[in-house]
Scaffold this motif. Structure first.
Motif, PDB file in Angstrom:
ATOM      1  N   ASP A 180       0.896  -1.237   0.001  1.00 51.37           N
ATOM      2  CA  ASP A 180       0.144  -0.008   0.075  1.00 51.37           C
ATOM      3  C   ASP A 180       0.885   1.235  -0.086  1.00 51.37           C
ATOM      4  O   ASP A 180       0.854   2.057   0.905  1.00 51.37           O
TER       5      ASP A 180
ATOM      6  N   GLY B 130       0.491   3.209   3.766  1.00 55.86           N
ATOM      7  CA  GLY B 130      -0.707   3.270   4.363  1.00 55.86           C
ATOM      8  C   GLY B 130      -1.585   4.228   4.037  1.00 55.86           C
ATOM      9  O   GLY B 130      -1.229   5.011   3.300  1.00 55.86           O
ATOM     10  N   ASN B 131      -2.653   4.269   4.834  1.00 58.40           N
ATOM     11  CA  ASN B 131      -3.802   5.067   4.342  1.00 58.40           C
ATOM     12  C   ASN B 131      -3.621   6.420   5.367  1.00 58.40           C
ATOM     13  O   ASN B 131      -3.954   6.386   6.448  1.00 58.40           O
TER      14      ASN B 131
ATOM     15  N   GLU C 131      -3.735  -0.667  10.799  1.00 59.58           N
ATOM     16  CA  GLU C 131      -4.499  -0.049   9.964  1.00 59.58           C
ATOM     17  C   GLU C 131      -4.696   1.368  10.246  1.00 59.58           C
ATOM     18  O   GLU C 131      -4.977   2.457   9.459  1.00 59.58           O
ATOM     19  N   ARG C 132      -4.446   1.595  11.811  1.00 62.77           N
ATOM     20  CA  ARG C 132      -4.586   3.012  12.146  1.00 62.77           C
ATOM     21  C   ARG C 132      -3.173   3.683  12.014  1.00 62.77           C
ATOM     22  O   ARG C 132      -3.014   4.952  12.592  1.00 62.77           O
TER      23      ARG C 132
END
Length: 300
Positions: free
Chosen positions: A44, A66-67, A185-186
C-alpha cells in the motif's frame, strides 16, 4: 537476507549511493529505490505529487505507506537533503535556514567570480590576444570557461551537501525499520519533500490528515534525544528503552523526535555534529523503542 543484513544494506545504499537528494533527478532516483525496499513488506505505497499553488512550476513529491487520510497516527520524516552551509542547524527555524543558505551561496558565488576574473585577466586575455585559435591552450581555455559557467550555475543554486547521514538519512533508516516491523490500519508512514526548505511536504500531510504526527529529524546525532512541539515550546527527553520522562506532549498533534543540543529556547546541531559519518546506535535503538510502544498502542 535477515534483518541485520537488511539494515546494513539500507545503511550502505542511502549513505553512499542515494546520499544526495537535492535535485529533482536525485529525489526521483531515491523514491524509486525507497519504493523497491518497502515493497517486500507493504504493497500500500502511494506517491503524492502536488504543488503549493497551481501556477507554480515546482512540484513536490511525498511517498506514503498506508492510508494517511484514515490513520490516526503517522510516523513521518523528510527525505530531501540540504545545500551546504557554514552555520549550525537550527531545528524548526525556516527563516534561519534560508538566511544561512543565502549567505553561503552569496559568499561562494563572489569568491568563485573573483577566481574567474583573475583567470580572465592573467590567463585568458593573453591567450586570446595571441589569436592562435588552433593552439592547444586556446582550445583548453574555451573548455575551462564552459566548465566554469557550468559550476557557477550550480553554486548560485546552492551546492548539495554530500554527507547527510545525520540530517536526515538516519531518520529514513529508522522509518524503514519501523515499516518492516509494525503493521496497523491505524498507523501510516510518510516520507515528505522540502523538509530542508519550506516544509511543503509536512504541511500537505497535515492538511490531508487529522492524525497525530511524529516527525523524525536528525535522530542519529551524538546528542540527547527529545520529543518537541515547536509551536508550544514544550519538550520531553526520551530515555533508555524509549521511555519518555514526561507526558506533557500527550495531546499535541505534531511532535518532533530529534537529537540535538538545547540552547536557550532553541534546539541546535553544530556543523561538527552534522559532519559525523556514523550513527548514534543508542539513539536509533531508543527512538525505535519509543515508536514501537506507540505502534503497539495503535494495534490494540
Amino acid at each position: 537476507m535477515n534483518r541485520q543484513e537488511l539494515l546494513q544494506d539500507w545503511y550502505v545504499r542511502y549513505r553512499l549511493i542515494f546520499n544526495k537528494r537535492y535535485t529533482i533527478k536525485q529525489k526521483d532516483r531515491f523514491l524509486k529505490s525507497l519504493s523497491a525496499d518497502i515493497l517486500p513488506f507493504r504493497k500500500d505505497i502511494k506517491l503524492d505529487i502536488f504543488k503549493i499553488n497551481e501556477k507554480d512550476k515546482s512540484e513536490y513529491k511525498n511517498l506514503y505507506v498506508g492510508n494517511v487520510k484514515k490513520a490516526d497516527t503517522i510516523f513521518c520524516t523528510y527525505y530531501d537533503t540540504p545545500a551546504a552551509r557554514f552555520s549550525p542547524y537550527h531545528f524548526f527555524d525556516v527563516e534561519n535556514r534560508k538566511r544561512s543558505i543565502t549567505k553561503t551561496i552569496l559568499f561562494s558565488s563572489i569568491l568563485y567570480i573573483i577566481v574567474g576574473l583573475l583567470f580572465t585577466l592573467f590567463v585568458a586575455i593573453p591567450i586570446f590576444q595571441a589569436k592562435e585559435t588552433g593552439k592547444t591552450w586556446f582550445v583548453l581555455c574555451i573548455l575551462i570557461y564552459i566548465l566554469y559557467f557550468y559550476f557557477l550555475n550550480k553554486i548560485t543554486r546552492g551546492w548539495p551537501k554530500k554527507n547527510n547521514v545525520i540530517q536526515n538519512t538516519s531518520s529514513i533508516l529508522l522509518l524503514l525499520n519501523c515499516i518492516a516491523s509494525f503493521r496497523s490500519e491505524r498507523l501510516a508512514f510518510a516520507f515528505v519533500d522540502a523538509g530542508c526548505t519550506n516544509n511543503a511536504g509536512l504541511k500537505k500531510v497535515m492538511h490531508d490528515s487529522h492524525a497525530k504526527i511524529f516527525m523524525l529529524d536528525s535522530i542519529g546525532a551524538e546528542k540527547p534525544l527529545y520529543l518537541v512541539n515547536p509551536k508550544s515550546g514544550q519538550y520531553s527527553a526520551i530515555k533508555q528503552g524509549g521511555q519518555e520522562d514526561s507526558l506533557a506532549l500527550k495531546n499535541e498533534r505534531l511532535v518532533y523526535i530529534i537529537s540535538g543540543d538545547k540552547k536557550d529556547n532553541q534546539f541546535v546541531l553544530s556543523r561538527n555534529d552534522l559532519k559525523k559519518k556514523k550513527l548514534n546506535e543508542s539513539n536509533m535503538e531508543n527512538a525505535f523503542a519509543f515508536l514501537e510502544q506507540v505502534a503497539r498502542r495503535k494495534s490494540k
